[in-house]
Design an enzyme around this catalytic site. Structure first.
Site, PDB file in Angstrom:
ATOM      1  N   CYS A  85     -87.386 119.079  25.264  1.00 42.45           N
ATOM      2  CA  CYS A  85     -87.954 117.804  24.834  1.00 42.45           C
ATOM      3  C   CYS A  85     -88.864 117.293  25.938  1.00 42.45           C
ATOM      4  O   CYS A  85     -88.411 117.034  27.055  1.00 42.45           O
ATOM      5  CB  CYS A  85     -86.826 116.804  24.572  1.00 42.45           C
ATOM      6  N   CYS A 199     -95.034 117.970  22.371  1.00 43.61           N
ATOM      7  CA  CYS A 199     -93.776 117.474  21.811  1.00 43.61           C
ATOM      8  C   CYS A 199     -93.199 118.663  21.060  1.00 43.61           C
ATOM      9  O   CYS A 199     -93.911 119.319  20.281  1.00 43.61           O
ATOM     10  CB  CYS A 199     -94.030 116.309  20.857  1.00 43.61           C
TER      11      CYS A 199
HETATM   12  N1  DGL Z   1     -89.150 116.509  20.592  1.00 46.71           N
HETATM   13  C1  DGL Z   1     -89.372 115.466  21.534  1.00 46.71           C
HETATM   14  C2  DGL Z   1     -90.455 115.866  22.544  1.00 46.71           C
HETATM   15  O1  DGL Z   1     -90.651 117.021  22.833  1.00 46.71           O
HETATM   16  C3  DGL Z   1     -89.560 114.040  21.111  1.00 46.71           C
HETATM   17  C4  DGL Z   1     -89.377 113.541  19.722  1.00 46.71           C
HETATM   18  C5  DGL Z   1     -88.870 112.095  19.675  1.00 46.71           C
HETATM   19  O2  DGL Z   1     -87.644 111.945  19.715  1.00 46.71           O
HETATM   20  O3  DGL Z   1     -89.675 111.144  19.640  1.00 46.71           O
HETATM   21  O4  DGL Z   1     -91.107 115.029  23.103  1.00 46.71           O
END
Ligand code: DGL
Length: 295
Positions: A85, A199
């Site tokens: 993440c 993301c």
């Molecule tokens: N998947 C997460 C990232 O790589 C973020 C998604 C979220 O919870 O806003 O930033």
């Protein structure tokens, strides 16, 4: 000794990795890891009780992340914890590392490889609003893209669209076009030939982004790099793969509150669910049958 860098080396990795994200984004990283290191036991974890991260304040996330990481590691007992993440990693990687005793692999927005691939020296950075405003992200730009143009755009709606797609819905292409339009219309956007998907949710909708872009561009993400880094940690540890349970998705909300998510986890190879109370022990377990019911 030769550094473990090629696919043959990664095939020899063993042990247990726990991949973590706020929601479904890290599933692409888990898939990449399973594909390069099939002998590794990979579990998944999602902070479903706190999703999404991208619009939370830094202060809230700094409080949450070490606690949730500690609870998940306590429940899963992995050899390595993988923060798949960008929003979490660019803010609190050090805090999470300080709290855990297992090694932690973080996620770095793929700015460096994107610059290397760009012919026009102009790249887009598509991320959550949180990742876009981080000093860590600006430091990466200053280090690897000093002489390049980096067009930044934070989109929380694209995270929601990716979650919807992962749950089997089909949002209209127009929604994806709108989510990435500011990159193309920005100053210098006409020269942009590469877009960093910073993301981990966004690679899940790469096809929709490609189909809805006003003109073709390259989309670059860090999924494979995170998988390789995780395999390197496991190769260095040389732990046997001792986990004998089925691949599990740990969640931080009650299993009953997950809606269609259990089927998504199952589709990505995580048929077993376990809910974890943050700061407290795991509370209950469930397995998804092929019909989606728990048993
Ligand atoms: N998947 C997460 C990232 O790589 C973020 C998604 C979220 O919870 O806003 O930033």
């Amino acid at each position: 000794m030769r550094a473990p860098t090629d696919r043959d080396d990664f095939q020899n990795a063993s042990g247990h990795a726990l991949v973590f994200d706020s929601g479904v984004g890290g599933l692409t990283v888990a898939q990449a890891l399973k594909s390069i290191s099939p002998a590794v036991h990979v579990d998944y974890s999602a902070d479903t009780g706190y999703f999404p991260y991208g619009d939370k304040s830094d202060e809230e996330l700094r409080r949450r992340l070490p606690a949730v990481a500690a609870a998940l590691v306590e429940a899963g007992k992995p050899d390595v914890f993988v923060i798949a993440c960008n929003t979490a990693s660019t803010l609190a990687l050090d805090e999470v590392r300080a709290r855990l005793t297992v090694p932690v692999v973080g996620t770095v927005p793929a700015i460096k490889p994107a610059i290397a691939e760009s012919d026009t020296n102009t790249v887009g950075l598509l991320a959550t609003p949180g990742t876009i405003r981080r000093p860590y992200t600006q430091d990466l730009i200053d280090e690897f893209a000093r002489d390049a143009t980096v067009i930044k755009h934070g989109s929380q709606s694209l995270v929601a669209l990716a979650e919807a797609v992962a749950r089997g819905e089909s949002p209209p292409l127009k929604a994806f076009a709108e989510a990435q339009a500011p990159l193309f219309s920005a100053n210098g956007g006409d020269r942009m030939d590469t877009v960093v998907l910073a993301c981990t949710h966004f690679p899940l909708v790469r096809a929709q982004l490609e189909a809805s872009a006003p003109r073709p561009v390259r989309y670059v993400d860090s999924g494979d790099a995170i998988a390789r880094q995780t395999a390197r940690h496991l190769l260095a540890k040389r732990r046997p793969t001792l986990v004998d349970r089925r691949a599990t998705a740990f969640v931080t909300s009650s299993v009953d509150e997950l809606g269609g998510l259990p089927l998504t986890f199952k589709r990505f190879g995580f048929p077993h669910l376990q809910d974890v109370s943050v700061g407290v022990e795991a509370t209950s377990t469930a397995t998804v049958s092929s019909a989606g019911a728990r048993r």
